[in-house]
Design a protein around this motif. Structure first.
Motif, PDB file in Angstrom:
ATOM      1  N   ALA A 155       0.848  -1.194   0.000  1.00 13.29           N
ATOM      2  CA  ALA A 155       0.000   0.000   0.000  1.00 13.29           C
ATOM      3  C   ALA A 155       0.882   1.242   0.000  1.00 13.29           C
ATOM      4  N   THR A 156       0.375   2.311  -0.596  1.00 16.24           N
ATOM      5  CA  THR A 156       1.030   3.621  -0.521  1.00 16.24           C
ATOM      6  C   THR A 156       0.189   4.484   0.401  1.00 16.24           C
ATOM      7  N   ASN A 157       0.732   4.817   1.550  1.00 17.67           N
ATOM      8  CA  ASN A 157      -0.024   5.511   2.582  1.00 17.67           C
ATOM      9  C   ASN A 157       0.101   7.028   2.501  1.00 17.67           C
ATOM     10  N   VAL A 158       1.260   7.517   2.061  1.00 20.66           N
ATOM     11  CA  VAL A 158       1.507   8.958   1.928  1.00 20.66           C
ATOM     12  C   VAL A 158       2.253   9.186   0.621  1.00 20.66           C
ATOM     13  N   MET A 159       1.821  10.169  -0.153  1.00 15.60           N
ATOM     14  CA  MET A 159       2.533  10.522  -1.382  1.00 15.60           C
ATOM     15  C   MET A 159       2.430  12.026  -1.583  1.00 15.60           C
ATOM     16  N   VAL A 160       3.565  12.706  -1.483  1.00 15.71           N
ATOM     17  CA  VAL A 160       3.613  14.156  -1.663  1.00 15.71           C
ATOM     18  C   VAL A 160       4.595  14.458  -2.786  1.00 15.71           C
ATOM     19  N   LEU A 161       4.095  15.045  -3.870  1.00 11.95           N
ATOM     20  CA  LEU A 161       4.931  15.381  -5.010  1.00 11.95           C
ATOM     21  C   LEU A 161       5.371  16.839  -4.931  1.00 11.95           C
ATOM     22  N   TYR A 162       6.503  17.137  -5.576  1.00 12.60           N
ATOM     23  CA  TYR A 162       6.899  18.537  -5.704  1.00 12.60           C
ATOM     24  C   TYR A 162       5.823  19.278  -6.495  1.00 12.60           C
ATOM     25  N   PRO A 163       5.455  20.488  -6.064  1.00  9.81           N
ATOM     26  CA  PRO A 163       4.305  21.190  -6.661  1.00  9.81           C
ATOM     27  C   PRO A 163       4.593  21.773  -8.032  1.00  9.81           C
ATOM     28  N   GLU A 164       3.528  22.247  -8.670  1.00 14.55           N
ATOM     29  CA  GLU A 164       3.656  22.910  -9.974  1.00 14.55           C
ATOM     30  C   GLU A 164       4.577  24.120  -9.861  1.00 14.55           C
ATOM     31  N   ASN A 165       5.306  24.347 -10.939  1.00 14.08           N
ATOM     32  CA  ASN A 165       6.236  25.473 -11.053  1.00 14.08           C
ATOM     33  C   ASN A 165       7.490  25.323 -10.199  1.00 14.08           C
ATOM     34  N   ASP A 166       7.592  24.224  -9.481  1.00  7.31           N
ATOM     35  CA  ASP A 166       8.840  23.911  -8.784  1.00  7.31           C
ATOM     36  C   ASP A 166       9.794  23.275  -9.799  1.00  7.31           C
ATOM     37  N   PRO A 167      11.096  23.524  -9.693  1.00  7.72           N
ATOM     38  CA  PRO A 167      12.045  22.903 -10.640  1.00  7.72           C
ATOM     39  C   PRO A 167      11.962  21.382 -10.663  1.00  7.72           C
ATOM     40  N   ASN A 168      11.474  20.792  -9.558  1.00 11.79           N
ATOM     41  CA  ASN A 168      11.369  19.333  -9.475  1.00 11.79           C
ATOM     42  C   ASN A 168       9.921  18.862  -9.579  1.00 11.79           C
ATOM     43  N   GLU A 169       9.087  19.664 -10.221  1.00 12.94           N
ATOM     44  CA  GLU A 169       7.659  19.376 -10.330  1.00 12.94           C
ATOM     45  C   GLU A 169       7.393  17.926 -10.735  1.00 12.94           C
TER      46      GLU A 169
END
Length: 278
Positions: A155-169
């Motif tokens: 299972a994937t319990n937490v997933m936080v991606l780099y936001p829009e307009n971030d260099p690592n989006e």
């Protein structure tokens, strides 16, 4: 499948010393077995293997142990013990993601991330944490999907991606996932790093039978590479040991271990019916 998964830490013949040190820090911790090659121990009830491997490989910060404490005071206590004789990667302080966080390498060269949840509920979690850097940067999400497809009860319990307009989006800022019930963390690490995954920290998969060994060996070597004595690297460069569940007990027997070790040396994927210990 009743498969057990736990980390193995590669030491320069200091496995017993390191295990004793770590067990003195964390509650519900103990050494279970000790041989000249391996010390098996538990930290807060989580199994870990310490391997006396010599200088062939060294632990890198690509896989650390993440310690989530319930208070800043507890984080500071653990930090102050682990940092003695080690060195700082990120000084313990307040950060946007935690009221108390620090990253260090201890005197045995093991990497730790210490943080506080501020919950004050007595909870303590110790999880392997993967950092995908350099040519592996951006592969954390794919790796989670791959591991979840290989192992049951995932299972994937937490997933936080780099936001829009971030260099690592779109890359993985932080995630928590579990495979076969074993909780782990994965992140993409931007910027320049001079380390990546290696044999210094591997994941042990204890299998109930040859069918399970065959299954995990086939799945995890896909796009990766085989090594010796049940070791392999997956397509992300992470090292695994695919072993029969009975092996640690047999290796702890001083009468059986020498014969067993001789038969292991001649194998890549382990074959239970060819293990000699009588």
């Amino acid at each position: 499948m009743k498969t057990q998964i736990y980390p193995c830490l590669w030491f320069d013949n200091q496995a017993k010393e390191a295990a004793t040190f770590y067990c003195s820090i964390f509650k519900n911790s103990k050494i279970n077995t000790e041989t000249p090659v391996v010390t098996s121990f538990e930290l807060n009830g989580k199994q870990i293997m310490g391997l006396n491997g010599g200088l062939i490989f060294q632990i890198t910060p690509a896989i650390s142990l993440s310690v989530n404490c319930d208070s800043a005071n507890e984080a500071d206590r653990i930090w102050n013990i682990l940092i003695d004789g080690g060195h700082v990667m990120m000084e313990i302080d307040k950060y946007p993601w935690s009221e108390r966080y620090g990253w260090l390498i201890d005197k045995f060269n093991m990497t730790w991330q210490i943080s506080s949840t501020g919950s004050n509920n007595g909870e303590l979690r110790i999880l392997p944490s993967f950092l995908f850097t350099d040519k592996r940067f951006g592969q954390a999400g794919d790796a989670i999907k791959f591991y979840s497809s290989v192992f049951e009860k995932s299972a994937t319990n937490v997933m936080v991606l780099y936001p829009e307009n971030d260099p690592n989006e779109g890359k993985m800022m932080y995630s928590e996932f579990s495979i076969n019930g074993t909780e782990m963390i994965a992140m993409d690490g931007p910027g320049g790093h001079d380390f990546s995954f290696n044999e210094g920290v591997s994941l042990v998969v204890e299998c109930e039978n040859q069918q399970e060994i065959d299954y995990f060996w086939e799945k995890l070597t896909e796009g990766g590479e085989e090594s010796m004595c049940g070791w392999l690297k997956d397509k992300y460069g992470v090292s695994w040991q695919i072993i029969p569940a009975i092996l640690p007990k047999l290796m702890a027997d001083p009468r059986k271990a020498p014969l067993l070790f001789e038969s292991l040396k001649n194998m890549r994927k382990l074959e239970i019916d060819k293990l000699k210990f009588e």
